[in-house]
Design an enzyme around this catalytic site. Structure first.
Site, short mmCIF file in Angstrom:
data_model
loop_
_atom_site.label_atom_id
_atom_site.label_comp_id
_atom_site.label_asym_id
_atom_site.label_seq_id
_atom_site.Cartn_x
_atom_site.Cartn_y
_atom_site.Cartn_z
N CYS A 89 0.85 -1.19 0.00
CA CYS A 89 0.00 0.00 0.00
C CYS A 89 0.88 1.23 0.00
CB CYS A 89 -0.91 -0.01 1.23
SG CYS A 89 -2.01 1.42 1.34
N HIS A 131 -9.04 -3.42 -2.54
CA HIS A 131 -8.11 -2.60 -1.76
C HIS A 131 -8.57 -1.14 -1.72
CE1 HIS A 131 -3.87 -1.61 -0.41
NE2 HIS A 131 -4.28 -0.43 -0.84
N GLU A 132 -8.88 -0.59 -2.88
CA GLU A 132 -9.26 0.83 -2.94
C GLU A 132 -10.63 1.08 -2.32
OE1 GLU A 132 -6.87 2.80 -3.56
OE2 GLU A 132 -5.57 1.25 -4.38
N HIS A 135 -10.22 1.40 1.33
CA HIS A 135 -9.77 2.73 1.74
C HIS A 135 -10.96 3.67 1.93
CE1 HIS A 135 -5.44 2.80 1.86
NE2 HIS A 135 -5.32 2.28 0.65
#
Length: 163
Positions: A89, A131-132, A135
């Site tokens: 990351c 993953h995004e 976030h």
């Protein structure tokens, strides 16, 4: 268009759930331009708005010659059992650990005009989507590590020169 500085683990903006985008205006277009410019830096697969200090649901991507951005994304489908997948990351520089990810993911969101778009893929693209989106929900990939792996990663964070 500007390459924006990446916020590092420990910055409160990375732990907050992001707000929905409701106005598709010049400000959002400028944000998307900056996200895309920032993700074009070599070695980057995705950049979420909170990683550049903006608490809005948006991210850019750059995987396998697919470059773009999505606003207000939501994961609508994953397939396959979660498997340990090597991951890093930008907000946790220098670390690489096996996060638990599905091999396929599909997200729905909007483009800069507010029109519905769908992004889906397998492998690295699926990993990036998960993953995004994490976030945008205030999660960093360290939270997707198995317990023992997370303990090791957190020690590495504490011992890093950037934390």
């Amino acid at each position: 268009m500007t390459v924006r500085e990446i916020r590092l683990y420990g910055d409160p903006v990375l732990r907050m759930a992001c707000a929905e985008i409701t106005a598709f205006d010049d400000g959002i277009r400028a944000l998307v331009d900056d996200l895309i410019e920032t993700v074009r830096v070599p070695g980057r697969a995705g950049v979420a708005a909170p990683q550049i200090g903006v608490g809005l649901r948006a991210f850019s991507y750059n995987v396998d010659d697919r470059v773009g951005a999505i606003l207000n994304p939501r994961i609508v489908e994953v397939r396959g059992d979660v498997v340990p997948t090597g991951e890093g990351c930008l907000s946790v520089p220098g670390l690489w650990h096996d996060a638990l990810r599905h091999p396929y993911a599909r997200v729905e969101g909007q483009d800069v005009d507010g029109e519905t778009i769908v992004l889906e893929g397998e492998g690295l693209f699926a990993q990036m989507l998960q993953h995004e989106t994490d976030h945008l929900d205030g999660m960093v990939y360290l939270q997707r590590l198995a317990k023992d792996e997370r303990r090791i990663a957190m020690r590495e964070v504490r011992e890093s020169d950037w934390f």
